[in-house]
Design an enzyme around this catalytic site. Sequence first.
Site, PDB file in Angstrom:
ATOM      1  N   ASP A  64       0.878  -1.172   0.000  1.00  0.00           N
ATOM      2  CA  ASP A  64       0.000   0.000   0.000  1.00  0.00           C
ATOM      3  C   ASP A  64       0.912   1.218   0.000  1.00  0.00           C
ATOM      4  O   ASP A  64       1.643   1.458   0.966  1.00  0.00           O
ATOM      5  CB  ASP A  64      -0.902  -0.006   1.242  1.00  0.00           C
ATOM      6  N   TYR A 152     -14.648  14.549 -13.113  1.00  0.00           N
ATOM      7  CA  TYR A 152     -13.275  14.180 -12.716  1.00  0.00           C
ATOM      8  C   TYR A 152     -12.823  14.962 -11.484  1.00  0.00           C
ATOM      9  O   TYR A 152     -12.021  14.486 -10.692  1.00  0.00           O
ATOM     10  CB  TYR A 152     -12.314  14.400 -13.898  1.00  0.00           C
ATOM     11  N   LYS A 159      -4.021  14.886 -10.804  1.00  0.00           N
ATOM     12  CA  LYS A 159      -3.246  14.524 -12.005  1.00  0.00           C
ATOM     13  C   LYS A 159      -2.354  15.686 -12.450  1.00  0.00           C
ATOM     14  O   LYS A 159      -1.259  15.461 -12.986  1.00  0.00           O
ATOM     15  CB  LYS A 159      -4.183  14.101 -13.140  1.00  0.00           C
TER      16      LYS A 159
HETATM   17  P1  NAP Z   1      -7.536   0.087 -11.821  1.00  0.00           P
HETATM   18  O1  NAP Z   1      -7.478  -1.172 -12.561  1.00  0.00           O
HETATM   19  O2  NAP Z   1      -8.644   0.255 -10.849  1.00  0.00           O
HETATM   20  O3  NAP Z   1      -6.120   0.380 -11.114  1.00  0.00           O
HETATM   21  C1  NAP Z   1      -5.896   1.471 -10.165  1.00  0.00           C
HETATM   22  C2  NAP Z   1      -5.125   0.922  -9.065  1.00  0.00           C
HETATM   23  O4  NAP Z   1      -4.555   1.833  -8.096  1.00  0.00           O
HETATM   24  C3  NAP Z   1      -6.043   0.055  -8.244  1.00  0.00           C
HETATM   25  O5  NAP Z   1      -5.382  -1.138  -8.010  1.00  0.00           O
HETATM   26  C4  NAP Z   1      -6.210   0.950  -7.043  1.00  0.00           C
HETATM   27  O6  NAP Z   1      -6.842   0.404  -5.952  1.00  0.00           O
HETATM   28  C5  NAP Z   1      -4.764   1.242  -6.843  1.00  0.00           C
HETATM   29  N1  NAP Z   1      -4.539   1.958  -5.626  1.00  0.00           N
HETATM   30  C6  NAP Z   1      -5.325   2.908  -5.067  1.00  0.00           C
HETATM   31  N2  NAP Z   1      -4.820   3.254  -3.884  1.00  0.00           N
HETATM   32  C7  NAP Z   1      -3.686   2.519  -3.708  1.00  0.00           C
HETATM   33  C8  NAP Z   1      -2.735   2.422  -2.658  1.00  0.00           C
HETATM   34  N3  NAP Z   1      -2.853   3.144  -1.543  1.00  0.00           N
HETATM   35  N4  NAP Z   1      -1.694   1.556  -2.805  1.00  0.00           N
HETATM   36  C9  NAP Z   1      -1.580   0.803  -3.887  1.00  0.00           C
HETATM   37  N5  NAP Z   1      -2.459   0.834  -4.897  1.00  0.00           N
HETATM   38  C10 NAP Z   1      -3.509   1.704  -4.806  1.00  0.00           C
HETATM   39  O7  NAP Z   1      -7.675   1.322 -12.828  1.00  0.00           O
HETATM   40  P2  NAP Z   1      -6.808   1.857 -14.051  1.00  0.00           P
HETATM   41  O8  NAP Z   1      -7.786   2.631 -14.867  1.00  0.00           O
HETATM   42  O9  NAP Z   1      -6.001   0.780 -14.668  1.00  0.00           O
HETATM   43  O10 NAP Z   1      -5.875   2.929 -13.345  1.00  0.00           O
HETATM   44  C11 NAP Z   1      -4.456   2.914 -13.428  1.00  0.00           C
HETATM   45  C12 NAP Z   1      -3.956   4.333 -13.627  1.00  0.00           C
HETATM   46  O11 NAP Z   1      -4.339   4.792 -14.916  1.00  0.00           O
HETATM   47  C13 NAP Z   1      -4.509   5.346 -12.632  1.00  0.00           C
HETATM   48  O12 NAP Z   1      -3.490   6.267 -12.277  1.00  0.00           O
HETATM   49  C14 NAP Z   1      -5.563   6.071 -13.462  1.00  0.00           C
HETATM   50  O13 NAP Z   1      -5.852   7.372 -13.002  1.00  0.00           O
HETATM   51  C15 NAP Z   1      -4.867   6.084 -14.800  1.00  0.00           C
HETATM   52  N6  NAP Z   1      -5.719   6.387 -15.945  1.00  0.00           N
HETATM   53  C16 NAP Z   1      -6.815   5.624 -16.189  1.00  0.00           C
HETATM   54  C17 NAP Z   1      -7.619   5.931 -17.287  1.00  0.00           C
HETATM   55  C18 NAP Z   1      -8.851   5.120 -17.576  1.00  0.00           C
HETATM   56  O14 NAP Z   1      -9.705   5.598 -18.299  1.00  0.00           O
HETATM   57  N7  NAP Z   1      -8.978   3.915 -17.058  1.00  0.00           N
HETATM   58  C19 NAP Z   1      -7.312   7.014 -18.117  1.00  0.00           C
HETATM   59  C20 NAP Z   1      -6.172   7.763 -17.842  1.00  0.00           C
HETATM   60  C21 NAP Z   1      -5.373   7.437 -16.751  1.00  0.00           C
HETATM   61  P3  NAP Z   1      -8.317   1.034  -5.511  1.00  0.00           P
HETATM   62  O15 NAP Z   1      -9.341   0.319  -6.311  1.00  0.00           O
HETATM   63  O16 NAP Z   1      -8.355   0.784  -4.069  1.00  0.00           O
HETATM   64  O17 NAP Z   1      -8.350   2.502  -5.809  1.00  0.00           O
END
Ligand code: NAP
Length: 273
Positions: A64, A152, A159
Amino acid sequence: MQDLTGKRFIVYGVASDTSLAWAIARDLGERGANVTLAYQKRFMSRVLQLVKDQKWIEQYEECDVTVEDSVKGFHAKLRGRYDGIVHAIAFAPAEALMKPITETTAQDFATAMNVSAYSLVTVVRHGLPHLNRNAGVVTLTYLGAERVVPGYRVMGTAKAALESLVRELAASCGPAYGLRVNAVSAGPVKTLAASGVPGFDMILDWMANSTPLRRNVTQQDVAKAANFLLSSDASGITGQVIYVDAGYSSVGAPPELERVLIEPRIDAPEGPI
Ligand code: NAP
């Protein structure tokens, strides 16, 4: 596609098989690299399913990023040197995403900033002693950092801070370590985290018809760009935000406007009236 045989990477943020982190990890594995996953405890059962029979996964450990002892404990389990880190972590309390920005509490603001932006500093600080010279760090950001995207809210501020930290860390760690730090600004992709953004499905539909490529990006589109940035093919790139958004960030108005502007001209009689 650069062969990464013999290279080793740490990937943070696998929550499910749709996670961008998992797509990046898989692409690294397909290129011959070995991957260590750092995952949040509550996703353990999903991660155990995912890593089964994946020979390129060399280690998977709970971490974490907001808990110092957890980060220290994770790094204490690492052996040898790595060639890069993937930071794919973000979180904001649901209430903060539902209410107008004027109602954001200081606590929710701090949580979003801590998990989504400051955690990049944490993983780089703890990761540096484990990295080879000229290693790479890639984080994931979104257009909401620089433009208002409905729903957002505080994540846009987080971000923006993350993108600023990419530049700061690149400038800070480049001279002594040759470390390159970059971000991929991904277009919307349906994942667990994305489902928490109000109206996300509407954004996906709208984007599919509005980007220059007239489609949304996939996890694989994002993974290929992230891993290019991690590879030595990007040896001269640092402190940058690279857009993988089917071109959306390059346009200034919706394509419908083109029809509005062109159609009257097609119907207009030729020559002067
Ligand atoms: P995801 O599969 O839900 O992955 C996000 C991960 O971050 C989850 O495992 C989340 O857990 C974890 N996290 C949150 N708090 C944490 C902590 N304290 N320690 C360790 N891990 C933690 O979603 P994703 O879309 O692939 O997101 C990955 C990245 O891509 C993020 O930075 C997101 O903002 C970015 N992003 C996503 C998109 C999109 O449309 N999907 C677009 C642009 C950028 P929790 O579920 O607990 O939060």
